[in-house]
Design a protein around this motif. Sequence first.
Motif, PDB file in Angstrom:
ATOM      1  N   THR A 245       0.946  -1.154   0.086  1.00 45.06           N
ATOM      2  CA  THR A 245       0.118   0.083  -0.094  1.00 45.06           C
ATOM      3  C   THR A 245       0.918   1.230  -0.141  1.00 45.06           C
ATOM      4  O   THR A 245       0.253   2.420  -0.078  1.00 45.06           O
ATOM      5  CB  THR A 245      -1.021  -0.079   1.315  1.00 45.06           C
ATOM      6  N   SER A 248       0.513   3.866  -2.819  1.00 44.88           N
ATOM      7  CA  SER A 248      -0.828   4.581  -3.101  1.00 44.88           C
ATOM      8  C   SER A 248      -0.654   6.036  -2.290  1.00 44.88           C
ATOM      9  O   SER A 248      -1.392   6.807  -2.515  1.00 44.88           O
ATOM     10  CB  SER A 248      -1.663   3.881  -2.502  1.00 44.88           C
ATOM     11  N   PRO A 298      -5.387   0.106  -1.535  1.00 44.56           N
ATOM     12  CA  PRO A 298      -6.195   1.291  -1.549  1.00 44.56           C
ATOM     13  C   PRO A 298      -6.032   1.795  -2.749  1.00 44.56           C
ATOM     14  O   PRO A 298      -5.015   1.509  -3.694  1.00 44.56           O
ATOM     15  CB  PRO A 298      -5.528   1.964  -0.404  1.00 44.56           C
ATOM     16  N   HIS A 299      -7.028   2.561  -3.330  1.00 38.62           N
ATOM     17  CA  HIS A 299      -6.782   3.325  -4.660  1.00 38.62           C
ATOM     18  C   HIS A 299      -5.609   4.398  -4.180  1.00 38.62           C
ATOM     19  O   HIS A 299      -5.531   4.846  -2.966  1.00 38.62           O
ATOM     20  CB  HIS A 299      -8.202   4.270  -4.761  1.00 38.62           C
ATOM     21  N   VAL A 304      -8.578   8.873  -5.046  1.00 37.26           N
ATOM     22  CA  VAL A 304      -9.465   9.315  -3.758  1.00 37.26           C
ATOM     23  C   VAL A 304      -9.875  10.330  -3.586  1.00 37.26           C
ATOM     24  O   VAL A 304     -11.313  10.822  -3.646  1.00 37.26           O
ATOM     25  CB  VAL A 304      -9.122   8.635  -2.479  1.00 37.26           C
ATOM     26  N   GLY A 310     -14.399   6.695  -0.819  1.00 37.51           N
ATOM     27  CA  GLY A 310     -13.395   5.618  -0.586  1.00 37.51           C
ATOM     28  C   GLY A 310     -13.904   5.044   0.882  1.00 37.51           C
ATOM     29  O   GLY A 310     -14.747   5.556   1.464  1.00 37.51           O
ATOM     30  N   LYS A 313      -9.451   2.256   3.936  1.00 39.70           N
ATOM     31  CA  LYS A 313      -8.034   2.171   3.536  1.00 39.70           C
ATOM     32  C   LYS A 313      -7.910   3.151   2.639  1.00 39.70           C
ATOM     33  O   LYS A 313      -6.785   4.086   2.671  1.00 39.70           O
ATOM     34  CB  LYS A 313      -7.708   1.070   3.072  1.00 39.70           C
ATOM     35  N   ASP A 314      -8.740   3.632   1.867  1.00 41.31           N
ATOM     36  CA  ASP A 314      -8.918   4.725   1.035  1.00 41.31           C
ATOM     37  C   ASP A 314      -8.534   6.030   1.701  1.00 41.31           C
ATOM     38  O   ASP A 314      -7.669   7.039   1.492  1.00 41.31           O
ATOM     39  CB  ASP A 314      -9.847   4.859  -0.123  1.00 41.31           C
ATOM     40  N   HIS A 315      -9.487   6.342   2.700  1.00 36.23           N
ATOM     41  CA  HIS A 315      -9.642   7.285   3.467  1.00 36.23           C
ATOM     42  C   HIS A 315      -8.114   7.415   4.265  1.00 36.23           C
ATOM     43  O   HIS A 315      -7.581   8.568   4.398  1.00 36.23           O
ATOM     44  CB  HIS A 315     -10.464   7.242   4.775  1.00 36.23           C
TER      45      HIS A 315
END
Length: 582
Positions: A245, A248, A298-299, A304, A310, A313-315
């Motif tokens: 991750t 990202s 995550p993105h 995001v 999101g 995990k995106d947050h």
Amino acid sequence: MMLRFVVMLCLLLWPLLGLQPACARDTGVERHVRHFVVEPSGAYLLTVEQTKTIVERTALPEHARYEIGYNQALEDIIAIEAYTEKADGRRLAVQPHQIRDQQQAASVDAPMFRDTRLKIVMFPDVNVGDRVAVRYVVRRHTPLFPGHFEDLSSARLQRQRDFRLVYDMPAAMVLQADAIGFLPMTVTDLPAPAAGKRRYAWRYLDGDGARPETDSVSYLDYGKRLAVSTFADYAALARAYQDRTAASALPDDTVMALAARVTGDVVEPRARAIALSDWVRRNVRYVDMHLGPGGVMPHAAATVLANRYGDAKDHAILLVALLASAGIDSTVALVNNGNAYRLPAAPTLGVLNHAIVYVPSLQLYLDSTADSVAGGFLPAALLGKPAVLTRSGEFAMLPFFQQARSHTLTQFTIQPDGSSRLTVTRTGSGALAELYRDVPDGDVAISLRGASNGFTQLPGPARLATSYDLKGSLGDAVFAFAQEPERHQDFVCPAIDAEDELRFHLPTRSRVQALPRAVHVDDANFAYHSRYARRGALVTVQRQLKFRHTAATCTPDDYRRMRPALERMVRDLRSQVVFKRG
């Protein structure tokens, strides 16, 4: 594969939702076998077989269908066979049109998560006494963590006559286990493992489980469950998460520009970090997709930000990128977002289903997914829990206490005909303030108004309750705390700092005939004080309660010690004011 996370989510949220184990007796599971064949890459083939009998009519709405959650970016469902077996022995096969494929509800308005889907198997002509059976095969082609495998299982929801978990592992991948209520076994009715594979197998010890008590910790903390993992420890799991991750979280120009704009002239580091967390909380929609079902990747932070939504995990990854842009070092922290307060000895994501952010230099935790809790505070469900910091691999313990105070003012204006007008004003500060925020800073409040015909019978004598159990009030907290006569399971016991004031504006020519006595409770945990007063036509009831404990959870022994104090408070809350008009 998402099925295990659906089951785990039920177990984690069961006490929170106040559910009772009705399904434990309305169905009977004759056979449930989950057979994993794992490859060195961490990919696997999973075959699931389940047969159960519908015992009660109440089971039909839920068990006449079978849901298989999956993520099409990670896995394929390559076979499904299912049937209903009638009481006379006839088998009615599930036809292709009786198997629906649809998007998960949480991802309908979130195109970035369109890979999370459901296969819904509809059993034909199901009635009480019938058996329903399903067999399906899932091919996980993209492992969550390359070169590793982990799984968490439990069987709390139904009686399980034959529940087995079988793992055929590459000989070089050692599988460690943390088993409670599962015993190692030798499998005789499945084909032998392929060459180069070592078989691990467990069977579930069936039996009646204890009723989940109100506000008890997750069944995963005290019940029967099996955690298996090829990770040596949680530090290794954290490194694997960080490796997948970290890229990202690299900020681009848009992320850096936003960080500069949000922090502006703010100098103090804590205020800068909170400002960034609050911006994400207020401007990036949270999609409730737990770790595992939505994968672990995550993105990218910039993606995001561009899409403005999101999952956790995106947050977390966007907030890490924003903090880095502002010169603040941070890390993702993995934690449970249900009622689980313990981690299995075998490292698994099954309990670590949520991601937040930790700022080591400030000793500050931030959860931008919690729209009702301002930055600098945590949702109550996270307090006092172990977390795994992904960058260092270290364990951390989230704070079990934070300032959160409430004040409720309830006023009844009683009319000569016995009707009443009602006004309720709720004030919150600290972690509770965001629930009622309508001003930028400080305590915030909301007011509710209503009316009631026939509130009391006059001229009386009339009895007035002195507690109305309003949601979030002091009385609500005490009654919730005390509703189990005794406890056998650890339970969640958050700190309480509440004050309630009740005012009765009596009609003219009213005479108070009975006013309760003040009550004072002071011990190692509780500080409770009540006071009753009359001045002219106004009767006032004031109560204050503070509760403190050394952790976010309490034990049955703690409850036994607390019970006498709770009973005194409950008696006081049930006291009455008696008055007569004329």
